[in-house]
Design a protein around this motif. Structure first.
Motif, PDB file in Angstrom:
ATOM      1  N   SER A   1       0.827  -1.211   0.000  1.00 24.13           N
ATOM      2  CA  SER A   1       0.000   0.000   0.000  1.00 24.13           C
ATOM      3  C   SER A   1       0.859   1.258   0.000  1.00 24.13           C
ATOM      4  N   ILE A   2       1.932   1.263   0.780  1.00 25.28           N
ATOM      5  CA  ILE A   2       2.835   2.415   0.806  1.00 25.28           C
ATOM      6  C   ILE A   2       3.505   2.601  -0.552  1.00 25.28           C
ATOM      7  N   ILE A   3       3.884   1.503  -1.181  1.00 20.23           N
ATOM      8  CA  ILE A   3       4.510   1.583  -2.506  1.00 20.23           C
ATOM      9  C   ILE A   3       3.551   2.196  -3.520  1.00 20.23           C
TER      10      ILE A   3
ATOM     11  N   ASP B   1      -4.447   7.415 -11.241  1.00 18.14           N
ATOM     12  CA  ASP B   1      -5.586   7.670 -10.349  1.00 18.14           C
ATOM     13  C   ASP B   1      -5.173   7.818  -8.891  1.00 18.14           C
ATOM     14  N   LEU B   2      -3.900   7.634  -8.615  1.00 23.17           N
ATOM     15  CA  LEU B   2      -3.419   7.744  -7.235  1.00 23.17           C
ATOM     16  C   LEU B   2      -2.877   9.158  -6.996  1.00 23.17           C
TER      17      LEU B   2
ATOM     18  N   LYS C   1      -9.285  10.100  -4.573  1.00 26.65           N
ATOM     19  CA  LYS C   1      -9.912   9.083  -3.734  1.00 26.65           C
ATOM     20  C   LYS C   1      -8.985   7.889  -3.522  1.00 26.65           C
ATOM     21  N   ASN C   2      -8.408   7.389  -4.596  1.00 29.44           N
ATOM     22  CA  ASN C   2      -7.627   6.153  -4.510  1.00 29.44           C
ATOM     23  C   ASN C   2      -6.359   6.311  -3.676  1.00 29.44           C
ATOM     24  N   ALA C   3      -5.739   7.481  -3.744  1.00 31.44           N
ATOM     25  CA  ALA C   3      -4.514   7.689  -2.968  1.00 31.44           C
ATOM     26  C   ALA C   3      -4.811   7.637  -1.472  1.00 31.44           C
ATOM     27  N   TYR C   4      -5.935   8.209  -1.070  1.00 31.06           N
ATOM     28  CA  TYR C   4      -6.299   8.183   0.353  1.00 31.06           C
ATOM     29  C   TYR C   4      -6.728   6.785   0.786  1.00 31.06           C
ATOM     30  N   ILE C   5      -7.378   6.058  -0.110  1.00 34.09           N
ATOM     31  CA  ILE C   5      -7.730   4.673   0.210  1.00 34.09           C
ATOM     32  C   ILE C   5      -6.470   3.847   0.423  1.00 34.09           C
TER      33      ILE C   5
ATOM     34  N   VAL D   1      -2.292   2.106   6.819  1.00 33.80           N
ATOM     35  CA  VAL D   1      -2.431   2.301   8.266  1.00 33.80           C
ATOM     36  C   VAL D   1      -3.154   1.119   8.907  1.00 33.80           C
ATOM     37  N   ALA D   2      -4.245   0.685   8.283  1.00 31.66           N
ATOM     38  CA  ALA D   2      -5.027  -0.426   8.838  1.00 31.66           C
ATOM     39  C   ALA D   2      -4.208  -1.715   8.865  1.00 31.66           C
ATOM     40  N   PHE D   3      -3.499  -2.012   7.774  1.00 36.16           N
ATOM     41  CA  PHE D   3      -2.665  -3.218   7.729  1.00 36.16           C
ATOM     42  C   PHE D   3      -1.530  -3.140   8.748  1.00 36.16           C
TER      43      PHE D   3
END
Length: 336
Positions: free
Chosen positions: A23-25, A41-42, A238-242, A248-250
């Motif tokens: 996700s960070i990548i 889109d990120l 939207k996608n970058a924040y997701i 963070v969740a992982f």
């Protein structure tokens, strides 16, 4: 059996850590490749300039109403109109610009379809400076901008630097967490070290995500009102924040399970040790038989032989037991 349960216990946090790293990548690769629709889109923020090149630009009275509505008194409607005219005359401007962590992408809008044409080279501590990127760094242009513009841009520049550093540390620490996690298979001490690393990784991942969310939200809320008078609109991606909040969740899930592996799932099997390893001696149960000679250091001995007796003199021997008692003998019933 013990090692197998240990491996199963750390499998979940290991997978969560890898998911956080991916996700960070994705966040870092956003807006770095024009040919990839996924990476395009990120973006954190989109700057839309299509209304500037449109012939139906706001009139001076409409601009003045917008300035009064937002309480902007540092510029006049005529200054705004002059800047819009200069922007319209600049043929190098694109219809929109998408801002990512390491760079930006630009493109055209046709029938409300956004098409990326090119992206900047990835750059550490990147921040989007509109006047520099659009080639409008002249003194007259700056004089026609609100006084708050420079203040907001400087804040955005400094915070973007911290945001990049936070993401970089989160990326490096998450890799270290994966490597150190292999040692958690061996012992709980390995899990303890991995938990500490996981905490640091979660801390910086959360800090970077919070910074990105806050700074671009404030950027849109404060500067967006000013730019709206110039026909420039700002919108959040939207996608970058997701992706960043999935990281963070992982990372949080990995931290919880790494902590759990410190307290549980020992790698020691309950069947791979003997009582003597624990310093325990089995107690004889009452009313049981026990061979006398079976555990002697000299092997099975005839009845009557006792290890506390001294060995017989050379050429002599102890008397043998009667024939019907030869073999293994048993001690009498024990009543206590």
């Amino acid at each position: 059996m013990g090692k197998a349960s240990r491996i199963a216990c750390i499998f979940t946090p290991g997978v969560l850590t890898i998911a956080a790293l991916i996700s960070i990548i994705f966040v870092g690769l956003g807006c770095t490749k024009a040919s990839s629709s996924t990476l395009n889109d990120l973006y954190f923020l989109r700057v839309d300039l299509q209304n500037i090149s449109n012939s139906n630009t706001k009139t001076a009275s409409e601009v003045e109403n917008i300035l009064n509505e937002h309480g902007i008194t540092s510029v006049s409607a005529s200054q705004v109109s002059d800047l819009i005219k200069k922007l319209q005359d600049d043929s190098t401007l694109k219809d929109f610009y998408d801002i990512g962590l390491l760079g930006y992408c630009e493109g055209d809008i046709t029938d409300n379809k956004y098409t990326v044409t090119s992206c900047s080279k990835p750059k550490a501590e990147f921040y989007f400076n509109p006047l520099t990127i659009w080639g409008l760094n002249s003194t007259t242009i700056k004089d026609e901008l609100p006084d708050d513009y420079d203040k907001i841009i400087n804040i955005y520049k400094n915070v973007s630097k911290w945001m990049y550093i936070a993401y970089l540390i989160a990326f490096i620490v998450t890799i270290v967490e994966i490597v150190v996690g292999f040692f958690a298979i061996c012992s709980r001490w390995g899990s303890c070290v991995t938990t500490i690393v996981a905490f640091v990784g979660f801390l910086f991942t959360a800090a970077a995500s919070i910074t990105a969310t806050v700074i671009f939200s404030v950027f849109r809320g404060s500067l967006g009102k000013t730019l709206d008078a110039y026909g420039i609109s700002l919108s959040l991606g939207k996608n970058a924040y997701i992706a960043t909040w999935f990281a963070v969740a992982f990372s949080l899930g990995a931290l919880v399970f790494w902590t759990f592996s410190v307290c549980c799932c020992s790698g020691r099997s309950p069947y791979n040790h003997k009582n003597k390893d624990r310093g325990l001696i089995a107690e004889k149960a009452p009313y049981t038989y026990e061979p006398i000679g079976g555990q002697q250091p000299y092997g099975n001995q005839p009845y009557g032989y006792h290890t506390s007796y001294p060995p017989p003199p050379p050429g002599e021997s102890y008397p043998m037991a009667p024939a019907h008692h030869q073999g293994e003998a048993y001690e009498p019933f024990r009543h206590s």
